[in-house]
Enzyme design. Structure first.
Site, PDB file in Angstrom:
ATOM      1  N   MET A  36       0.842  -1.201   0.000  1.00  0.00           N
ATOM      2  CA  MET A  36       0.000   0.000   0.000  1.00  0.00           C
ATOM      3  C   MET A  36       0.880   1.254   0.000  1.00  0.00           C
ATOM      4  O   MET A  36       0.408   2.348   0.269  1.00  0.00           O
ATOM      5  CB  MET A  36      -0.935  -0.003   1.202  1.00  0.00           C
ATOM      6  CG  MET A  36      -1.933  -1.161   1.169  1.00  0.00           C
ATOM      7  SD  MET A  36      -3.435  -0.873   2.087  1.00  0.00           S
ATOM      8  CE  MET A  36      -2.800  -0.624   3.723  1.00  0.00           C
TER       9      MET A  36
ATOM     10  N   LEU B  92       6.815   3.295   1.443  1.00  0.00           N
ATOM     11  CA  LEU B  92       7.689   2.127   1.555  1.00  0.00           C
ATOM     12  C   LEU B  92       8.695   2.236   2.692  1.00  0.00           C
ATOM     13  O   LEU B  92       9.132   3.329   3.059  1.00  0.00           O
ATOM     14  CB  LEU B  92       8.440   1.925   0.233  1.00  0.00           C
ATOM     15  CG  LEU B  92       7.561   1.683  -0.994  1.00  0.00           C
ATOM     16  CD1 LEU B  92       8.427   1.562  -2.242  1.00  0.00           C
ATOM     17  CD2 LEU B  92       6.681   0.446  -0.821  1.00  0.00           C
TER      18      LEU B  92
ATOM     19  N   HIS C 245       8.927  -3.664   3.217  1.00  0.00           N
ATOM     20  CA  HIS C 245       8.512  -3.872   1.822  1.00  0.00           C
ATOM     21  C   HIS C 245       9.717  -4.241   0.946  1.00  0.00           C
ATOM     22  O   HIS C 245       9.648  -5.144   0.121  1.00  0.00           O
ATOM     23  CB  HIS C 245       7.906  -2.580   1.255  1.00  0.00           C
ATOM     24  CG  HIS C 245       6.712  -2.063   1.984  1.00  0.00           C
ATOM     25  ND1 HIS C 245       6.705  -0.846   2.634  1.00  0.00           N
ATOM     26  CD2 HIS C 245       5.467  -2.585   2.164  1.00  0.00           C
ATOM     27  CE1 HIS C 245       5.517  -0.636   3.164  1.00  0.00           C
ATOM     28  NE2 HIS C 245       4.749  -1.678   2.911  1.00  0.00           N
TER      29      HIS C 245
ATOM     30  N   GLN D 197     -10.509  -2.493   1.900  1.00  0.00           N
ATOM     31  CA  GLN D 197     -10.109  -3.210   3.119  1.00  0.00           C
ATOM     32  C   GLN D 197     -10.094  -2.315   4.350  1.00  0.00           C
ATOM     33  O   GLN D 197      -9.649  -2.740   5.409  1.00  0.00           O
ATOM     34  CB  GLN D 197      -8.765  -3.911   2.910  1.00  0.00           C
ATOM     35  CG  GLN D 197      -7.572  -3.005   2.774  1.00  0.00           C
ATOM     36  CD  GLN D 197      -6.341  -3.778   2.321  1.00  0.00           C
ATOM     37  OE1 GLN D 197      -6.288  -4.304   1.213  1.00  0.00           O
ATOM     38  NE2 GLN D 197      -5.341  -3.870   3.184  1.00  0.00           N
TER      39      GLN D 197
ATOM     40  N   LYS E 273       4.892 -10.135   9.061  1.00  0.00           N
ATOM     41  CA  LYS E 273       4.347  -9.071   9.912  1.00  0.00           C
ATOM     42  C   LYS E 273       2.821  -9.199   9.995  1.00  0.00           C
ATOM     43  O   LYS E 273       2.219  -9.011  11.035  1.00  0.00           O
ATOM     44  CB  LYS E 273       4.755  -7.720   9.325  1.00  0.00           C
ATOM     45  CG  LYS E 273       3.916  -6.529   9.721  1.00  0.00           C
ATOM     46  CD  LYS E 273       4.376  -5.966  11.007  1.00  0.00           C
ATOM     47  CE  LYS E 273       3.735  -4.673  11.437  1.00  0.00           C
ATOM     48  NZ  LYS E 273       2.587  -4.213  10.728  1.00  0.00           N
ATOM     49  N   ASP E 274       2.208  -9.500   8.837  1.00  0.00           N
ATOM     50  CA  ASP E 274       0.760  -9.695   8.783  1.00  0.00           C
ATOM     51  C   ASP E 274       0.514 -11.203   8.709  1.00  0.00           C
ATOM     52  O   ASP E 274       0.169 -11.742   7.654  1.00  0.00           O
ATOM     53  CB  ASP E 274       0.191  -8.948   7.575  1.00  0.00           C
ATOM     54  CG  ASP E 274       0.444  -7.455   7.667  1.00  0.00           C
ATOM     55  OD1 ASP E 274      -0.373  -6.752   8.264  1.00  0.00           O
ATOM     56  OD2 ASP E 274       1.503  -6.991   7.185  1.00  0.00           O
TER      57      ASP E 274
ATOM     58  N   SER F 270       6.375  -0.205   9.962  1.00  0.00           N
ATOM     59  CA  SER F 270       5.024  -0.086   9.428  1.00  0.00           C
ATOM     60  C   SER F 270       4.870   1.316   8.872  1.00  0.00           C
ATOM     61  O   SER F 270       5.383   2.282   9.464  1.00  0.00           O
ATOM     62  CB  SER F 270       3.996  -0.320  10.539  1.00  0.00           C
ATOM     63  OG  SER F 270       2.724   0.168  10.138  1.00  0.00           O
ATOM     64  N   SER F 271       4.184   1.432   7.749  1.00  0.00           N
ATOM     65  CA  SER F 271       3.949   2.767   7.180  1.00  0.00           C
ATOM     66  C   SER F 271       3.233   3.649   8.197  1.00  0.00           C
ATOM     67  O   SER F 271       3.416   4.858   8.234  1.00  0.00           O
ATOM     68  CB  SER F 271       3.097   2.657   5.914  1.00  0.00           C
ATOM     69  OG  SER F 271       3.667   1.724   5.028  1.00  0.00           O
TER      70      SER F 271
HETATM   71  P1  AMP Z   1       1.374  -2.944   3.528  1.00  0.00           P
HETATM   72  O1  AMP Z   1       1.927  -1.886   2.609  1.00  0.00           O
HETATM   73  O2  AMP Z   1       1.424  -2.562   4.963  1.00  0.00           O
HETATM   74  O3  AMP Z   1       0.041  -3.457   3.071  1.00  0.00           O
HETATM   75  O4  AMP Z   1       2.371  -4.172   3.421  1.00  0.00           O
HETATM   76  C1  AMP Z   1       2.692  -4.748   2.193  1.00  0.00           C
HETATM   77  C2  AMP Z   1       3.450  -6.034   2.424  1.00  0.00           C
HETATM   78  O5  AMP Z   1       4.643  -5.760   3.176  1.00  0.00           O
HETATM   79  C3  AMP Z   1       2.657  -7.063   3.230  1.00  0.00           C
HETATM   80  O6  AMP Z   1       2.944  -8.348   2.711  1.00  0.00           O
HETATM   81  C4  AMP Z   1       3.197  -6.896   4.610  1.00  0.00           C
HETATM   82  O7  AMP Z   1       3.101  -8.055   5.399  1.00  0.00           O
HETATM   83  C5  AMP Z   1       4.654  -6.571   4.318  1.00  0.00           C
HETATM   84  N1  AMP Z   1       5.248  -5.867   5.460  1.00  0.00           N
HETATM   85  C6  AMP Z   1       4.781  -4.762   6.092  1.00  0.00           C
HETATM   86  N2  AMP Z   1       5.580  -4.438   7.126  1.00  0.00           N
HETATM   87  C7  AMP Z   1       6.574  -5.357   7.157  1.00  0.00           C
HETATM   88  C8  AMP Z   1       7.707  -5.569   7.989  1.00  0.00           C
HETATM   89  N3  AMP Z   1       7.987  -4.768   9.023  1.00  0.00           N
HETATM   90  N4  AMP Z   1       8.520  -6.616   7.716  1.00  0.00           N
HETATM   91  C9  AMP Z   1       8.260  -7.450   6.676  1.00  0.00           C
HETATM   92  N5  AMP Z   1       7.201  -7.302   5.851  1.00  0.00           N
HETATM   93  C10 AMP Z   1       6.368  -6.271   6.080  1.00  0.00           C
END
Ligand code: AMP
Length: 304
Positions: A24, A27, A31, A56, A144-145, A180-181
């Site tokens: 999302m 970055l 990511h 979502q 993480k998720d 986390s973003s």
């Molecule tokens: P998001 O942009 O938060 O939807 O995350 C996109 C992808 O990056 C998802 O597969 C998340 O699980 C992964 N992600 C987010 N934060 C982390 C992190 N700290 N370490 C590893 N993967 C992450």
């Protein structure tokens, strides 16, 4: 790196096995670790999607506040080795409001589902669209998720998508806070309190590795680290099986210990995976504590 806005352009630019890293945006190294994994796996084309998926988010959630910065993301993605950055407008992703929702049962009905009704259907719908529109050979997601990863594995199997799902470790700041973003929305005080999530999980990891198998005892260690922290409101702490995401009273199979908490105005989630070592009968478990950055994160470079 090419920046494109349509599924057709992504497919047109794909050479060799295609690795997809869905995000999302806004970055960070979490990511980017998936981009590195795709490069290492030898994917011919690494596609990163960047789309804040309204489907979502619940009506009271942070869709409007979610951080966005395409210029910043473009530079970070290019430096990390992304070949194609797919940043669609809402109209490309949802030309009309979709009548179709991908509802996953089982792992999508616990933990996050209780606090975020409709979240997993929105997530599963957009991931299905990415798989159908891009047709990747491999897709990379973060531990993480953890529940999301279980839901995506289930969805991929149930719908027979010919894509290999690869799960990568949690990337953490030096103090343990998972990247986390949303962290850019934490105040300085909340940022310190937020590190308590990881501290609690690490205490539980130590206990599990020392032989503690009782789920509630492990959960209590996480709660204890967050108790009396001003501004921290725990939503849940739960030990769940890694594949079915069912609550475990006894740690006797691959599992993750998950925590969700509101810290100030931000809802954070974190977890550790606990995996049996060798023969499950001898009861030894090892914790996947993730990877800590030994330097400042790109998230520390001035925020928004
Ligand atoms: P998001 O942009 O938060 O939807 O995350 C996109 C992808 O990056 C998802 O597969 C998340 O699980 C992964 N992600 C987010 N934060 C982390 C992190 N700290 N370490 C590893 N993967 C992450």
């Amino acid at each position: 790196m090419r920046v494109v806005g349509t599924f057709a352009e992504v497919r047109h630019n794909g050479r060799g096995p295609v690795g997809l890293v869905p995000t999302m945006g806004y970055l960070h190294e979490g990511h980017l670790s998936h981009v590195h994994a795709a490069r290492q796996a030898g994917d011919g084309t690494v596609v990163m999607s960047l789309f804040v998926n309204p489907l979502q988010f619940g009506p009271d959630e942070d869709l409007a506040r979610y951080p966005r910065d395409l210029d910043r993301d473009r530079t970070l993605a290019e430096d990390a080795g992304v070949d194609v950055l797919f940043a669609p407008e809402l109209e490309e992703m949802y030309p009309t409001r979709p009548n179709t929702r991908v509802e996953v049962g089982g792992p999508a009905t616990a933990l996050e589902a209780r606090s975020r009704p409709g979240h997993f259907a929105g997530m599963a719908t957009v991931v299905t669209k990415l798989f159908a529109g891009i047709r990747p050979d491999r897709a990379y997601f973060g531990r993480k998720d953890a529940q999301q990863l279980a839901v995506i594995r289930r969805l991929t199997a149930d719908l027979s998508f010919p894509v290999e799902i690869v799960g990568g470790p949690i990337i953490r700041h030096a103090d343990g806070l998972a990247l986390s973003s949303r962290n850019v929305c934490l105040s300085a005080g909340d940022r310190i309190a937020a590190a308590g999530l990881c501290r609690g999980l690490m205490a539980a990891a130590d206990a599990a590795e020392a032989g503690e198998r009782h789920g509630p005892a492990l959960e209590a260690l996480v709660r204890a680290a967050l108790m009396a922290k001003p501004g921290v409101h725990v939503d849940y702490v739960e030990l769940a099986s890694a594949d079915r995401v069912e609550r475990l009273v006894e740690l006797d199979r691959p599992a993750f210990l998950a925590v969700a908490a509101r810290v100030g105005a931000v809802r954070l989630i974190d977890n550790i995976h606990l995996d049996p070592v060798g023969n499950t009968a001898d009861g030894k478990f090892v914790a996947d504590r993730g990877v800590r950055l030994d330097r400042a994160s790109v998230m520390d470079a001035g925020g928004r």
